[in-house]
Design a protein around this motif. Structure first.
Motif, mmCIF file in Angstrom:
data_model
loop_
_atom_site.group_PDB
_atom_site.id
_atom_site.type_symbol
_atom_site.label_atom_id
_atom_site.label_comp_id
_atom_site.label_asym_id
_atom_site.label_seq_id
_atom_site.Cartn_x
_atom_site.Cartn_y
_atom_site.Cartn_z
ATOM 1 N N ASP A 84 0.834 -1.197 0.000
ATOM 2 C CA ASP A 84 0.000 0.000 0.000
ATOM 3 C C ASP A 84 0.872 1.251 0.000
ATOM 4 O O ASP A 84 2.059 1.186 0.290
ATOM 5 N N SER A 85 0.246 2.380 -0.312
ATOM 6 C CA SER A 85 0.959 3.667 -0.336
ATOM 7 C C SER A 85 2.254 3.563 -1.143
ATOM 8 O O SER A 85 3.322 3.996 -0.700
ATOM 9 N N LEU A 86 2.144 3.001 -2.313
ATOM 10 C CA LEU A 86 3.326 2.773 -3.132
ATOM 11 C C LEU A 86 3.965 4.082 -3.575
ATOM 12 O O LEU A 86 3.280 5.079 -3.824
ATOM 13 N N ARG A 87 5.289 4.029 -3.674
ATOM 14 C CA ARG A 87 6.092 5.188 -4.056
ATOM 15 C C ARG A 87 6.906 4.853 -5.308
ATOM 16 O O ARG A 87 7.169 3.681 -5.572
ATOM 17 N N PRO A 88 7.333 5.850 -6.055
ATOM 18 C CA PRO A 88 8.170 5.563 -7.232
ATOM 19 C C PRO A 88 9.413 4.738 -6.892
ATOM 20 O O PRO A 88 9.836 3.901 -7.698
ATOM 21 N N GLU A 89 9.971 4.941 -5.728
ATOM 22 C CA GLU A 89 11.171 4.193 -5.342
ATOM 23 C C GLU A 89 10.891 2.717 -5.033
ATOM 24 O O GLU A 89 11.818 1.936 -4.829
ATOM 25 N N ASP A 90 9.624 2.317 -5.032
ATOM 26 C CA ASP A 90 9.276 0.905 -4.880
ATOM 27 C C ASP A 90 9.358 0.163 -6.208
ATOM 28 O O ASP A 90 9.202 -1.066 -6.247
ATOM 29 N N THR A 91 9.593 0.874 -7.276
ATOM 30 C CA THR A 91 9.681 0.261 -8.603
ATOM 31 C C THR A 91 10.827 -0.739 -8.672
ATOM 32 O O THR A 91 11.928 -0.477 -8.183
ATOM 33 N N GLY A 92 10.549 -1.889 -9.292
ATOM 34 C CA GLY A 92 11.583 -2.906 -9.455
ATOM 35 C C GLY A 92 10.974 -4.256 -9.752
ATOM 36 O O GLY A 92 9.756 -4.407 -9.795
ATOM 37 N N MET A 93 11.844 -5.232 -9.935
ATOM 38 C CA MET A 93 11.411 -6.610 -10.099
ATOM 39 C C MET A 93 11.322 -7.221 -8.705
ATOM 40 O O MET A 93 12.285 -7.131 -7.930
ATOM 41 N N TYR A 94 10.189 -7.817 -8.418
ATOM 42 C CA TYR A 94 9.973 -8.416 -7.104
ATOM 43 C C TYR A 94 10.063 -9.936 -7.211
ATOM 44 O O TYR A 94 9.413 -10.546 -8.063
ATOM 45 N N TYR A 95 10.867 -10.510 -6.322
ATOM 46 C CA TYR A 95 11.096 -11.949 -6.308
ATOM 47 C C TYR A 95 10.669 -12.541 -4.969
ATOM 48 O O TYR A 95 10.874 -11.910 -3.928
ATOM 49 N N CYS A 96 10.115 -13.739 -5.009
ATOM 50 C CA CYS A 96 9.945 -14.455 -3.754
ATOM 51 C C CYS A 96 11.023 -15.533 -3.679
ATOM 52 O O CYS A 96 11.555 -15.976 -4.697
ATOM 53 N N ALA A 97 11.324 -15.915 -2.453
ATOM 54 C CA ALA A 97 12.392 -16.873 -2.204
ATOM 55 C C ALA A 97 12.025 -17.736 -1.013
ATOM 56 O O ALA A 97 11.264 -17.308 -0.138
ATOM 57 N N ALA A 98 12.593 -18.949 -0.975
ATOM 58 C CA ALA A 98 12.284 -19.895 0.088
ATOM 59 C C ALA A 98 13.558 -20.439 0.710
ATOM 60 O O ALA A 98 14.516 -20.786 -0.002
ATOM 61 N N ASP A 99 13.543 -20.506 2.038
ATOM 62 C CA ASP A 99 14.635 -21.111 2.803
ATOM 63 C C ASP A 99 14.026 -22.213 3.656
ATOM 64 O O ASP A 99 13.403 -21.943 4.681
ATOM 65 N N TYR A 100 14.223 -23.476 3.219
ATOM 66 C CA TYR A 100 13.629 -24.601 3.931
ATOM 67 C C TYR A 100 14.477 -25.062 5.114
ATOM 68 O O TYR A 100 14.081 -25.966 5.847
ATOM 69 N N SER A 101 15.628 -24.439 5.308
ATOM 70 C CA SER A 101 16.490 -24.850 6.426
ATOM 71 C C SER A 101 16.169 -24.120 7.719
ATOM 72 O O SER A 101 16.644 -24.505 8.789
ATOM 73 N N ASN A 102 15.358 -23.057 7.640
ATOM 74 C CA ASN A 102 15.118 -22.258 8.832
ATOM 75 C C ASN A 102 13.713 -21.678 8.826
ATOM 76 O O ASN A 102 13.521 -20.542 8.390
ATOM 77 N N PRO A 103 12.725 -22.429 9.312
ATOM 78 C CA PRO A 103 11.342 -21.948 9.285
ATOM 79 C C PRO A 103 11.063 -20.802 10.240
ATOM 80 O O PRO A 103 9.972 -20.234 10.217
ATOM 81 N N PHE A 104 12.045 -20.436 11.076
ATOM 82 C CA PHE A 104 11.887 -19.290 11.962
ATOM 83 C C PHE A 104 12.454 -18.017 11.335
ATOM 84 O O PHE A 104 12.320 -16.939 11.900
#
Length: 130
Positions: A84-104
């Motif tokens: 929400d309240s997006l700004r021009p500086e939020d522009t970019g490629m957004y990636y999700c990532a997963a770390d299965y070694s540390n669920p905390f």
């Protein structure tokens, strides 16, 4: 083999909102730290938000705190990023990532670092411009 597929990116005006989704498949999802990262042209990839299925909390970059919300849906093996309240500086490629070694996720600085994450999606573009 773990697969992460992002969706929900697009172009919005400053002050607008977007909801990104990342669907995970190919591995047991129940114990994992999921992170959202972004990369603007010419800049390094940076952590935006993270959350682990084992808790206890969520982690945000200073620039995202108060505007972005990360959430996990274990039943759908999906992680979301409400922006929400997006700004021009939020522009970019957004990636999700997963770390299965540390669920905390291991704390703010660790959770928002690219180093722990072994699995990455291909990204979804977010453009904030008037």
């Amino acid at each position: 083999q773990v697969q992460l597929v992002e969706s929900g990116g697009g172009s919005v005006q400053p002050g607008g909102s977007l909801r990104l989704s990342c669907a995970a498949s190919g591995y047991t999802y129940m114990r994992v730290c999921m992170g959202w990262f972004r990369q603007a042209p010419g800049k390094e990839r940076e952590g935006v938000a993270a959350a682990g299925t084992a808790g206890p909390g969520t982690y945000y970059a200073a620039s995202a705190k108060g505007r972005f919300t990360i959430s996990l849906d274990n039943a759908k093996n999906t992680v979301y990023l409400q922006m929400d309240s997006l700004r021009p500086e939020d522009t970019g490629m957004y990636y999700c990532a997963a770390d299965y070694s540390n669920p905390f996720c291991g704390g703010n600085s660790f959770a928002l670092s690219v180093l722990p994450y072994k699995h990455w999606g291909r990204g979804t573009q977010v453009t904030v411009s008037s």
